[in-house]
Design a protein around this motif. Sequence first.
Motif, mmCIF file in Angstrom:
data_model
loop_
_atom_site.group_PDB
_atom_site.id
_atom_site.type_symbol
_atom_site.label_atom_id
_atom_site.label_comp_id
_atom_site.label_asym_id
_atom_site.label_seq_id
_atom_site.Cartn_x
_atom_site.Cartn_y
_atom_site.Cartn_z
ATOM 1 N N GLN A 342 0.814 -1.216 0.000
ATOM 2 C CA GLN A 342 0.000 0.000 0.000
ATOM 3 C C GLN A 342 0.853 1.275 0.000
ATOM 4 N N ALA A 343 2.172 1.140 0.087
ATOM 5 C CA ALA A 343 3.056 2.308 0.071
ATOM 6 C C ALA A 343 3.315 2.762 -1.373
ATOM 7 N N ASP A 344 3.615 4.053 -1.514
ATOM 8 C CA ASP A 344 3.984 4.577 -2.827
ATOM 9 C C ASP A 344 5.435 4.261 -3.149
ATOM 10 N N TYR A 345 6.267 4.222 -2.107
ATOM 11 C CA TYR A 345 7.660 3.825 -2.279
ATOM 12 C C TYR A 345 8.226 3.369 -0.945
ATOM 13 N N ALA A 372 7.377 -2.706 -9.034
ATOM 14 C CA ALA A 372 7.771 -1.427 -9.643
ATOM 15 C C ALA A 372 7.610 -0.239 -8.707
ATOM 16 N N LYS A 373 7.835 -0.476 -7.410
ATOM 17 C CA LYS A 373 7.839 0.636 -6.454
ATOM 18 C C LYS A 373 9.273 1.108 -6.249
ATOM 19 N N PRO A 374 9.522 2.405 -6.294
ATOM 20 C CA PRO A 374 10.882 2.899 -6.052
ATOM 21 C C PRO A 374 11.370 2.514 -4.653
ATOM 22 N N PHE A 393 18.345 -3.074 -7.462
ATOM 23 C CA PHE A 393 17.755 -1.973 -8.203
ATOM 24 C C PHE A 393 17.355 -0.793 -7.330
ATOM 25 N N GLU A 394 17.737 -0.803 -6.047
ATOM 26 C CA GLU A 394 17.366 0.340 -5.229
ATOM 27 C C GLU A 394 18.271 1.534 -5.511
ATOM 28 N N TYR A 395 17.846 2.690 -5.064
ATOM 29 C CA TYR A 395 18.551 3.942 -5.293
ATOM 30 C C TYR A 395 19.353 4.233 -4.025
#
Length: 409
Positions: A342-345, A372-374, A393-395
């Motif tokens: 439920q989180a945006d990222y 596909a969540k940042p 793939f994390e930032y």
Amino acid sequence: MAQEGPESIVVISGTSGTDISRVLDYVGRELGVATAKFEDYVEAVFRAPIYHVAELLLVGYRQASERFMKAFRDMLAELSGSEEAVIGAHLAYYRRSNVIISPFVNILLRLADEKKIAVIDYVDDYYHILYRVAARVAEGKTPEVTGFQVLDPAGLIYWRSTHHSVTQLLSLHGIETVIYASKHTAAGHARLVAKLLGRKAETGRDYEAVYISHPITKVREKAAKEGVPLNEHPDALDIENFKKLLEEKCSHLIVYSPTTIDELIPGPRGEPLATVIERKNRWPHPENGIHRYPYPVDLASELFDRTIYPVEKTIRNPGYMEFFRAEIEASIERRDLGYVAQADYIVAYRPTMYGQQHMGVETEIKTAIATAKPVYSVVPPSERTIPYTLFRFEYPLAGIDELLRILHC
């Protein structure tokens, strides 16, 4: 099923003992929104307390459901002058060891095409829920609530899981559903409800939800090894200070924190779970919340034995506690991955703490990336001891200042 009343409705729900009334009262004052307690109207229609109404549902569900519809119409009539409303209601009842889905769920399903509806499924630590239920019985506020039944810890977890399953059903019909722990901050509660009502943050920005993934188990183990109370351990406090700063600096953020529920607390001498929950062996939680939490809670005390469950057959039974621990572990997976969904990222804070990978953090990172969540990973330079190899793939960020710039806080 055309209905008058508010066009935007947020339902806050949870098992008995979650004390959603406090949340309802707080957001009503803070947001200036109309509120109502659905069960008050149900009791008025039946002229009976809600725990007796639950028994009537057991023996005559269809007939009793018709009265729920009348209670709902009565409630809408009183809310008719409001465009928005926050309603407190149970999605399921627990009576005589039966979990009974509330007819209110069917009402929401029938309204889904007509109104903007969202549901928050509130959860709390099982020991504080049980403490509230037992205390109410002992004080005579609900003297008959435990008649003919036992509400033991495992039964409560089953009831709580059913609540969550009901919200998933609602989500299939276009109703936005969110799981949220009571031990989040007061600001978090208000922001979440405001977001679900369709409001914007005070800066004019849309609200965004972020899940903070971080090491837990190994921090607990390190604190125990060092003989430091968990709620005073520097690493636990550092993680909580990070969450606090992020929420304070970013007024549009709704922070989901996994440690607002902390139930997998090891017992002494290798026992499956602690039966005496003290502040020092629980992960620190915010002090600026809506509820107050007493410590210690002794689950084997006379209070619980006298009011809601037989201590010797449950809490003091090693076999029962082994089973109960497995139930707790399953609920952790379900809830934390629900937060991710439920989180945006996601923000992974110090995911390589102690020069190690942490299984829970890794699972949450991979789950987020797969959908596909940042994922932003905040890793101090001193902890970059694990090489980032394939499929990472994390930032990566060096600290919170970089994160705040990216989030435009």
